[in-house]
Design a protein around this motif. Structure first.
Motif, PDB file in Angstrom:
ATOM      1  N   TRP A 291       3.129   0.035   4.533  1.00 21.64           N
ATOM      2  CA  TRP A 291       2.642   1.079   5.435  1.00 21.64           C
ATOM      3  C   TRP A 291       3.256   2.438   5.092  1.00 21.64           C
ATOM      4  CZ3 TRP A 291      -1.198   1.249   8.883  1.00 21.64           C
ATOM      5  CH2 TRP A 291      -1.754   0.045   9.305  1.00 21.64           C
ATOM      6  N   ASN A 292       4.442   2.405   4.505  1.00 24.44           N
ATOM      7  CA  ASN A 292       5.115   3.664   4.154  1.00 24.44           C
ATOM      8  C   ASN A 292       4.645   4.232   2.823  1.00 24.44           C
ATOM      9  OD1 ASN A 292       6.655   3.387   6.491  1.00 24.44           O
ATOM     10  ND2 ASN A 292       8.269   2.241   5.433  1.00 24.44           N
ATOM     11  N   THR A 293       3.854   3.458   2.069  1.00 23.37           N
ATOM     12  CA  THR A 293       3.397   3.914   0.759  1.00 23.37           C
ATOM     13  C   THR A 293       1.915   4.265   0.738  1.00 23.37           C
ATOM     14  OG1 THR A 293       2.940   1.637   0.022  1.00 23.37           O
ATOM     15  CG2 THR A 293       5.162   2.492  -0.353  1.00 23.37           C
ATOM     16  N   ILE A 294       1.249   4.151   1.880  1.00 28.23           N
ATOM     17  CA  ILE A 294      -0.176   4.488   1.938  1.00 28.23           C
ATOM     18  C   ILE A 294      -0.356   5.984   1.704  1.00 28.23           C
ATOM     19  CG2 ILE A 294      -2.215   4.576   3.444  1.00 28.23           C
ATOM     20  CD1 ILE A 294      -1.140   2.059   4.828  1.00 28.23           C
ATOM     21  N   ASP A 295      -1.319   6.316   0.860  1.00 28.71           N
ATOM     22  CA  ASP A 295      -1.611   7.717   0.538  1.00 28.71           C
ATOM     23  C   ASP A 295      -2.211   8.391   1.772  1.00 28.71           C
ATOM     24  OD1 ASP A 295      -2.465  10.139  -0.404  1.00 28.71           O
ATOM     25  OD2 ASP A 295      -3.412   9.341  -2.217  1.00 28.71           O
ATOM     26  N   ALA A 327      -0.788   4.582  13.878  1.00 22.12           N
ATOM     27  CA  ALA A 327       0.131   3.600  13.281  1.00 22.12           C
ATOM     28  C   ALA A 327       0.937   4.233  12.157  1.00 22.12           C
ATOM     29  CB  ALA A 327      -0.663   2.401  12.757  1.00 22.12           C
ATOM     30  N   MET A 328       0.294   5.068  11.333  1.00 24.99           N
ATOM     31  CA  MET A 328       0.965   5.661  10.179  1.00 24.99           C
ATOM     32  C   MET A 328       1.985   6.723  10.583  1.00 24.99           C
ATOM     33  SD  MET A 328      -2.080   5.902   7.352  1.00 24.99           S
ATOM     34  CE  MET A 328      -0.971   6.640   6.155  1.00 24.99           C
ATOM     35  N   THR A 329       1.781   7.332  11.750  1.00 28.50           N
ATOM     36  CA  THR A 329       2.738   8.339  12.204  1.00 28.50           C
ATOM     37  C   THR A 329       3.831   7.721  13.059  1.00 28.50           C
ATOM     38  OG1 THR A 329       1.268   8.828  14.077  1.00 28.50           O
ATOM     39  CG2 THR A 329       1.105  10.248  12.132  1.00 28.50           C
ATOM     40  N   GLY A 330       3.802   6.385  13.187  1.00 24.18           N
ATOM     41  CA  GLY A 330       4.834   5.694  13.948  1.00 24.18           C
ATOM     42  C   GLY A 330       4.705   5.862  15.443  1.00 24.18           C
ATOM     43  N   MET A 331       3.510   6.211  15.934  1.00 28.60           N
ATOM     44  CA  MET A 331       3.336   6.455  17.361  1.00 28.60           C
ATOM     45  C   MET A 331       2.673   5.289  18.081  1.00 28.60           C
ATOM     46  SD  MET A 331       2.274  10.486  17.386  1.00 28.60           S
ATOM     47  CE  MET A 331       2.396  10.605  19.153  1.00 28.60           C
ATOM     48  N   SER A 332       2.430   4.180  17.374  1.00 24.86           N
ATOM     49  CA  SER A 332       1.849   3.016  18.034  1.00 24.86           C
ATOM     50  C   SER A 332       2.834   2.452  19.035  1.00 24.86           C
ATOM     51  CB  SER A 332       1.496   1.933  17.001  1.00 24.86           C
ATOM     52  OG  SER A 332       0.424   2.347  16.211  1.00 24.86           O
ATOM     53  N   GLY A 333       2.361   2.263  20.268  1.00 21.53           N
ATOM     54  CA  GLY A 333       3.181   1.607  21.277  1.00 21.53           C
ATOM     55  C   GLY A 333       4.370   2.407  21.766  1.00 21.53           C
ATOM     56  N   LEU A 334       4.344   3.751  21.574  1.00 26.89           N
ATOM     57  CA  LEU A 334       5.482   4.547  22.034  1.00 26.89           C
ATOM     58  C   LEU A 334       5.660   4.451  23.552  1.00 26.89           C
ATOM     59  CD1 LEU A 334       5.432   7.862  19.994  1.00 26.89           C
ATOM     60  CD2 LEU A 334       6.881   5.864  19.693  1.00 26.89           C
ATOM     61  N   GLN A 335       4.533   4.187  24.265  1.00 26.93           N
ATOM     62  CA  GLN A 335       4.613   4.079  25.710  1.00 26.93           C
ATOM     63  C   GLN A 335       5.089   2.708  26.151  1.00 26.93           C
ATOM     64  OE1 GLN A 335       2.039   3.788  23.864  1.00 26.93           O
ATOM     65  NE2 GLN A 335       0.479   2.452  24.716  1.00 26.93           N
ATOM     66  N   SER A 336       5.308   1.801  25.196  1.00 27.90           N
ATOM     67  CA  SER A 336       5.712   0.435  25.507  1.00 27.90           C
ATOM     68  C   SER A 336       7.181   0.230  25.189  1.00 27.90           C
ATOM     69  CB  SER A 336       4.860  -0.552  24.696  1.00 27.90           C
ATOM     70  OG  SER A 336       5.430  -1.837  24.707  1.00 27.90           O
ATOM     71  N   SER A 337       7.781  -0.780  25.840  1.00 26.02           N
ATOM     72  CA  SER A 337       9.181  -1.109  25.564  1.00 26.02           C
ATOM     73  C   SER A 337       9.324  -1.961  24.319  1.00 26.02           C
ATOM     74  CB  SER A 337       9.778  -1.857  26.767  1.00 26.02           C
ATOM     75  OG  SER A 337       9.056  -3.059  27.005  1.00 26.02           O
ATOM     76  N   LEU A 367      -6.549   0.864   3.353  1.00 24.25           N
ATOM     77  CA  LEU A 367      -5.132   0.721   3.664  1.00 24.25           C
ATOM     78  C   LEU A 367      -4.371  -0.035   2.589  1.00 24.25           C
ATOM     79  CD1 LEU A 367      -5.237  -0.088   7.489  1.00 24.25           C
ATOM     80  CD2 LEU A 367      -4.568   2.057   6.418  1.00 24.25           C
ATOM     81  N   PHE A 368      -4.952  -1.149   2.140  1.00 26.56           N
ATOM     82  CA  PHE A 368      -4.211  -2.061   1.269  1.00 26.56           C
ATOM     83  C   PHE A 368      -4.838  -2.253  -0.104  1.00 26.56           C
ATOM     84  CE2 PHE A 368      -3.579  -3.617   5.726  1.00 26.56           C
ATOM     85  CZ  PHE A 368      -2.309  -3.088   5.888  1.00 26.56           C
ATOM     86  N   GLY A 369      -5.903  -1.473  -0.385  1.00 31.42           N
ATOM     87  CA  GLY A 369      -6.481  -1.471  -1.725  1.00 31.42           C
ATOM     88  C   GLY A 369      -7.365  -2.645  -2.056  1.00 31.42           C
ATOM     89  N   ASP A 370      -7.684  -3.501  -1.078  1.00 31.15           N
ATOM     90  CA  ASP A 370      -8.472  -4.696  -1.375  1.00 31.15           C
ATOM     91  C   ASP A 370      -9.154  -5.168  -0.097  1.00 31.15           C
ATOM     92  OD1 ASP A 370      -9.525  -7.105  -2.224  1.00 31.15           O
ATOM     93  OD2 ASP A 370      -7.717  -7.730  -3.287  1.00 31.15           O
ATOM     94  N   GLU A 371     -10.475  -5.352  -0.175  1.00 35.18           N
ATOM     95  CA  GLU A 371     -11.218  -5.856   0.976  1.00 35.18           C
ATOM     96  C   GLU A 371     -10.728  -7.230   1.413  1.00 35.18           C
ATOM     97  OE1 GLU A 371     -15.409  -5.965   0.640  1.00 35.18           O
ATOM     98  OE2 GLU A 371     -15.636  -3.794   0.342  1.00 35.18           O
ATOM     99  N   ARG A 372     -10.137  -7.992   0.476  1.00 26.96           N
ATOM    100  CA  ARG A 372      -9.673  -9.334   0.814  1.00 26.96           C
ATOM    101  C   ARG A 372      -8.484  -9.310   1.761  1.00 26.96           C
ATOM    102  NH1 ARG A 372      -9.187 -11.674  -5.192  1.00 26.96           N
ATOM    103  NH2 ARG A 372      -8.351  -9.543  -5.407  1.00 26.96           N
ATOM    104  N   SER A 373      -7.911  -8.135   1.984  1.00 27.47           N
ATOM    105  CA  SER A 373      -6.865  -8.016   2.992  1.00 27.47           C
ATOM    106  C   SER A 373      -7.436  -8.004   4.398  1.00 27.47           C
ATOM    107  CB  SER A 373      -6.041  -6.742   2.762  1.00 27.47           C
ATOM    108  OG  SER A 373      -5.280  -6.853   1.584  1.00 27.47           O
TER     109      SER A 373
END
Length: 623
Positions: A291-295, A327-337, A367-373
């Motif tokens: 996730w940290n290497t996605i363009d 998700a990429m900015t790390g803001m997923s679930g910020l309102q959650s514990s 995201l991951f370079g392959d539809e099989r993901s």
């Protein structure tokens, strides 16, 4: 934080004074931080045996002894306690043990325990370890097993208090089991002398004690810590962010696992700023999280690629990409514990054939370079009561246990993936319970006892059911129609989803986990149908040119025939257009090329399509 006591420790403090029998269950095989200064320094990491020995010693108990079915009675924590106990119950110590079988009445372990806790000369604590292994089955017991628990039941009723220098203490038996139902229910149910206490994995406060204490330097190689820590002394807020993130990412970890992370970080020479990388290394065997290497530029411009592959769904694509950007900015679930939830959750709803699956595949490729993901699960295959075993793995002893579960295996093999759950409404309710845990905790224990982490996945639930409503007489009616605007479609579909989960299923908590991440796909409308048709025809033309060197073109008249038929078949969306292209173009074209022995290096112009009589045919010119 420094004075924090684990909940189970507090309960033990309360109930050892009023209950002669305490059952400890749950995370009983772990290690634990001793939370007070006493016989051992505060913060010492101890196995449960050691913890309980020093706990009862600090409370003033005079005789402390342990029992299991292999060793009999023993105490390996400190010398003298076993012999003192032997003198109390008139037993003989042999090779540092008092040997006694569990099953039966007289001369058994249960009778020794009864003797120990029904006397009032010395305050005594007996810890019965590995109690889940004493009998074959709590629901199908031999008479000797019944007798042994009956003796313990009698002991619980006749236990005595003892006056000591520290005050009055109650003789106590602590039964340590993996789960309380490993013990016969008649022993503890409605027995006012028994209290069950659950030991859970370390709480947030306990994990903070570990990583924010004097043990923090032990996470790092000495030279790294010496070189880097002065910076964080000057910038304590940065250090606290790193430590807080580590605490959040290790939710659900045992102390044993946390100690393993500590050793792993040190061995891998992890730097302070990269402490959290050790969690990914432990979970997935990698240091660099994909996730940290996605363009980021690729995702920023992804809307163009999505609209090329999925026609007429601008609103749905925008909302889907918003979840990914969050998700990429790390803001997923910020309102959650919880910091271990999946990277994203989406609910794709709307008419069939509108691009829901294609959107998921495009997302995986971006995201991951392959539809099989994009790993698809047809939830109509999981409609039976035992389907959770098929998905997550059968428990030990059941058929297929070795194979594991289809979902858990897929995530173990590819933890960075899109999980597409198709026709989610057809899954058995037991499956929905598992999804609740995945969406809340981001992890699941499979049938083999392995923890599978979903924290790096995007979970997409897909359904077309909600486009239908149910008539008062039970008949299905269309909730949405192509004549409605997209805003009306969106409103009615969302209402249908709410009614389905709240009224039909009675499971509003599932809808709460999905939240506002409902993505409604619009009907394929006439102007969009032209785009879909052109895209499919262009793909056929390009494929023939690339693979066969056959140059294919269609006259305006032929394209109009295709267009009229496609527009008349929009109930099935893009899939319906594909069916028209297959029946009116691909099939008769294949027949024409074969019959005229056109296999390569030719130019074919389709002048007209005879769509009135089957089998459909083409009028072509070749050169």
């Amino acid at each position: 934080m420094s004075d924090y006591l684990p909940k189970w420790h507090c309960e033990l403090d309360i109930f050892n004074k009023i209950k002669p029998v305490i059952i400890l269950e749950g995370n009983v095989l772990d290690s634990y931080q001793y939370p007070i200064d006493g016989s051992v320094p505060k913060g010492s990491v101890l196995r449960l045996e050691q913890y309980l020995h020093y706990y009862f010693k600090d409370a003033g108990y005079q005789d402390i002894v342990f029992y299991d079915g292999i060793r009999g009675f023993y105490n390996t924590c400190e010398d003298g306690y076993l012999q003192s106990f032997a003198n109390l119950v008139h037993a003989t110590v042999t090779d540092q043990h008092i040997h006694a079988d569990f099953k039966g009445r007289n001369g058994t372990a249960a009778s020794v325990v009864r003797s120990a806790i029904t006397q009032n000369a010395r305050a005594t604590a007996v810890v019965m370890n590995f109690a889940s292994r004493y009998i074959t089955s709590p629901t199908n017991m031999e008479q000797s097993e019944i007798d042994s628990y009956t003796v313990l039941l009698q002991a619980s009723m006749d236990a005595k208090d003892v006056r000591t220098p520290e005050g009055i203490l109650k003789n106590i038996v602590v039964i340590v089991a993996n789960k309380v139902n490993d013990i016969p229910a008649w022993f503890y149910l409605d027995n006012p002398n028994v209290k069950s206490i659950m030991i859970r994995t370390p709480s947030k406060e306990e994990r903070e004690q570990l990583v924010k204490s004097v043990r923090f330097p032990s996470f790092f190689a000495n030279d790294i810590y010496v070189a880097e820590f002065p910076y964080y002394q000057e910038h304590p807020e940065e250090l606290e962010k790193i430590q807080d993130k580590f605490v959040g990412m290790t939710e659900g970890f045992s102390f044993t696992e946390l100690n393993g992370l500590r050793r792993l970080a040190k061995n891998q020479r992890i730097h302070i700023r990269n402490l959290c990388e050790v969690v990914d290394l432990y979970k997935f065997g990698i240091k660099e999280n994909p996730w940290n290497t996605i363009d980021r530029e690729k995702i920023k411009n992804a809307h163009v690629e999505f609209t090329r592959r999925v026609k007429g769904q601008d609103a749905a694509i925008t909302k889907t990409l918003d979840v990914i950007k969050r998700a990429m900015t790390g803001m997923s679930g910020l309102q959650s514990s919880s910091t271990s939830r999946p990277k994203g959750v989406l609910f794709f709803a709307g008419p069939t054939g509108t691009g829901k699956t294609e959107t998921a595949k495009t997302l995986a490729e971006k995201l991951f370079g392959d539809e099989r993901s994009c790993i698809r699960f047809d939830m109509s295959e999981y409609g039976q009561s035992h389907s959770d075993q098929k998905l997550l793995g059968a428990p030990p002893g059941y058929v297929g246990y070795e194979a594991g579960g289809q979902l858990t295996n897929a995530v173990k093999n590819n933890p960075f993936s899109i999980l597409l759950f198709d026709e989610i409404e057809k899954a058995h309710p037991s499956i929905l319970d598992k999804f609740l845990q995945i969406l809340e905790d981001g992890r699941m224990t499979d049938g083999q006892g392995n923890t599978v982490y979903f924290s790096e996945t995007i979970n997409i639930f897909k359904s077309s059911l909600v486009i239908y409503g149910v008539h008062a007489r039970g008949a299905r009616t269309m909730r949405v129609t192509p004549q409605m605007s997209y805003e009306e479609v969106q409103k009615n579909v969302r209402r249908g989803i709410e009614e389905y989960f709240k009224l039909q299923l009675g499971r509003p908590e599932i809808l709460n986990r999905i939240g506002e991440n409902i993505v409604v796909f619009d009907f394929i409308r006439e102007d969009v149908a032209d785009q879909v048709l052109k895209a499919q025809v262009d793909k056929i033309i390009a494929s023939l040119q690339t693979e066969k060197k056959i140059s294919l073109s269609l006259s305006d008249k032929a394209m109009e025939v295709l267009r009229m038929k496609a527009v008349a078949n929009l109930d099935n969306g893009g899939r319906g257009i594909g069916n028209i292209v297959e029946s009116l173009l691909i099939n008769p074209l294949s027949r024409y090329l074969f019959d005229h022995e056109i296999f390569e290096d030719m130019t074919v112009v389709i002048e007209d399509i005879n769509a009135d009589v089957q089998p459909y045919s083409l009028s072509c010119t070749i050169s």
